[in-house]
Design a protein around this motif. Structure first.
Motif, short mmCIF file in Angstrom:
data_model
loop_
_atom_site.label_atom_id
_atom_site.label_comp_id
_atom_site.label_asym_id
_atom_site.label_seq_id
_atom_site.Cartn_x
_atom_site.Cartn_y
_atom_site.Cartn_z
N ALA A 1 0.83 -1.20 0.00
CA ALA A 1 0.00 0.00 0.00
C ALA A 1 0.87 1.25 0.00
N VAL A 2 0.27 2.35 -0.41
CA VAL A 2 0.85 3.68 -0.26
C VAL A 2 0.18 4.32 0.95
N VAL A 3 0.96 5.04 1.75
CA VAL A 3 0.41 5.69 2.93
C VAL A 3 0.65 7.19 2.81
N ALA A 4 -0.40 7.98 3.07
CA ALA A 4 -0.31 9.44 2.93
C ALA A 4 -0.75 10.11 4.23
N GLY A 5 -0.34 11.35 4.39
CA GLY A 5 -0.73 12.12 5.57
C GLY A 5 -0.27 13.56 5.43
#
Length: 346
Positions: A303-307
């Motif tokens: 997965a890609v994780v963003a914030g």
């Protein structure tokens, strides 16, 4: 259905990650591992200095390494994964393609060739249609598909989500893990207590590959996305996980929560190695995430994780992270292989 696969360049860092991820795969059965002439004829466990954090699968440890030539690969192999250095791959891959093999390659050569699909299955699966163009123009029966650079694949899913708001311009600064350079790529004296503000060729890859991945394919030609992309790439002393600071200019003016929701709701794809949710997004209550050590293995590293999503005067800024040797390398090639099977190219 069982698909027999092989790995070109199986003893290197990415080759080892391929072996780890293919262990107990529901569709792919590893039938061949290739390496240099110096390694050919040896047991895999003797030829490879194993560095992955799980043991070598027993059946692979005893497998004989063969030379990286079409003649050395068993006839029953249906699909090849390439983890060769690009300089080697540019010479070696065409021989396999002319011999009729389908190659899902992590190597950087030919990624921007107009007849070669550069594919993230959740983002642009229709680009596989370029295989027909490729076969007609190059006169081979095989097929070459590339996955993007490990830093590009971290950012592009988030850009795809933003495109509904009119993506116009992207500025990105990366903080890239040392594993992206390979085991001998950065010495300890260079990277400990330090950061390297340049990675050769990396910026151009991000700037060009992003536009190809987000481009449109009409069945005959692919048009690059017209967004302006500029990158600054930096090496930092983390082991795995590329963290990127992105500033995107948009035609529309979404608020931060609309951006987060667009990322969270970006459709995934039903393939064995695909994450259930492509982009995981931290809300405003956790502005210090994602972090490489805490978040790189989200959904088995796929997965890609963003914030850190915030609005700016002309768009948004945010951070994104992905595991560079899983989602950014071997895992991406395997997922492309699964797409090739699903779409009937194998």
């Amino acid at each position: 259905m069982t698909v027999h696969v092989g790995i070109l360049g199986a003893t290197g860092a990415v080759g080892q990650r391929f072996i780890q991820l293919l262990d107990e795969h529901p569709t792919f059965e590893l039938a061949a591992v290739t390496a240099s002439e110096a390694s050919a004829g040896k047991r895999y466990a003797e030829a490879a200095k194993w560095r992955v954090d799980t043991p070598i699968p027993e059946e692979i440890a005893d497998m004989e390494v063969v030379e990286t030539t079409p003649e050395a690969v068993p006839d029953d192999v249906d699909l090849l994964f390439s983890s060769l250095p690009s300089g080697v791959a540019s010479d070696v891959e065409p021989a396999f393609l002319e011999d009729g093999y389908v190659v899902s390659s992590n190597s950087s050569n030919d990624r921007m060739a107009p007849d070669v699909p550069l594919t993230i299955p959740e983002i642009n699966p229709d680009h596989l249609g370029l295989i027909e163009v490729q076969r007609e123009e190059r006169g081979w029966d095989g097929a070459l598909v590339k996955n993007p650079n490990c830093s590009t694949i971290t950012m592009v899913p988030t850009l795809s989500a933003l495109d509904e708001f009119g993506l116009e311009r992207v500025r990105v600064s990366t903080l890239q893990a040392v594993s992206g350079a390979g085991y001998s790529g950065v010495t300890s004296m260079e990277i400990i207590d330090n950061a390297l503000p340049h990675i050769g060729g990396e910026e151009e890859k991000m700037e060009t590959e992003s536009r190809k991945l987000l481009g449109s394919f009409d069945g005959a030609e692919l048009d690059l996305h017209d967004a302006d992309v500029s990158a600054s790439c930096n090496r930092i002393p983390t082991i795995d996980g590329h963290l990127e600071n992105v500033f995107a200019a948009l035609a529309e003016e979404p608020d931060a929560e609309e951006v987060r929701e667009a990322m969270r709701s970006l459709p995934g794809i039903d393939l064995p190695s695909a994450p259930d949710q492509l982009i995981h997004v931290f809300g405003e209550e956790q502005p210090d995430r994602p972090q490489p050590r805490l978040d790189r293995t989200t959904e088995n590293g796929m997965a890609v994780v963003a914030g850190g999503v915030e609005t700016t005067v002309d768009g948004v800024k945010y951070n994104c992270l992905a595991h560079n040797t899983i989602r950014g390398a071997a895992g991406a090639s395997i997922l492309n292989g699964e797409l090739l099977v699903e779409e009937g190219w194998i």
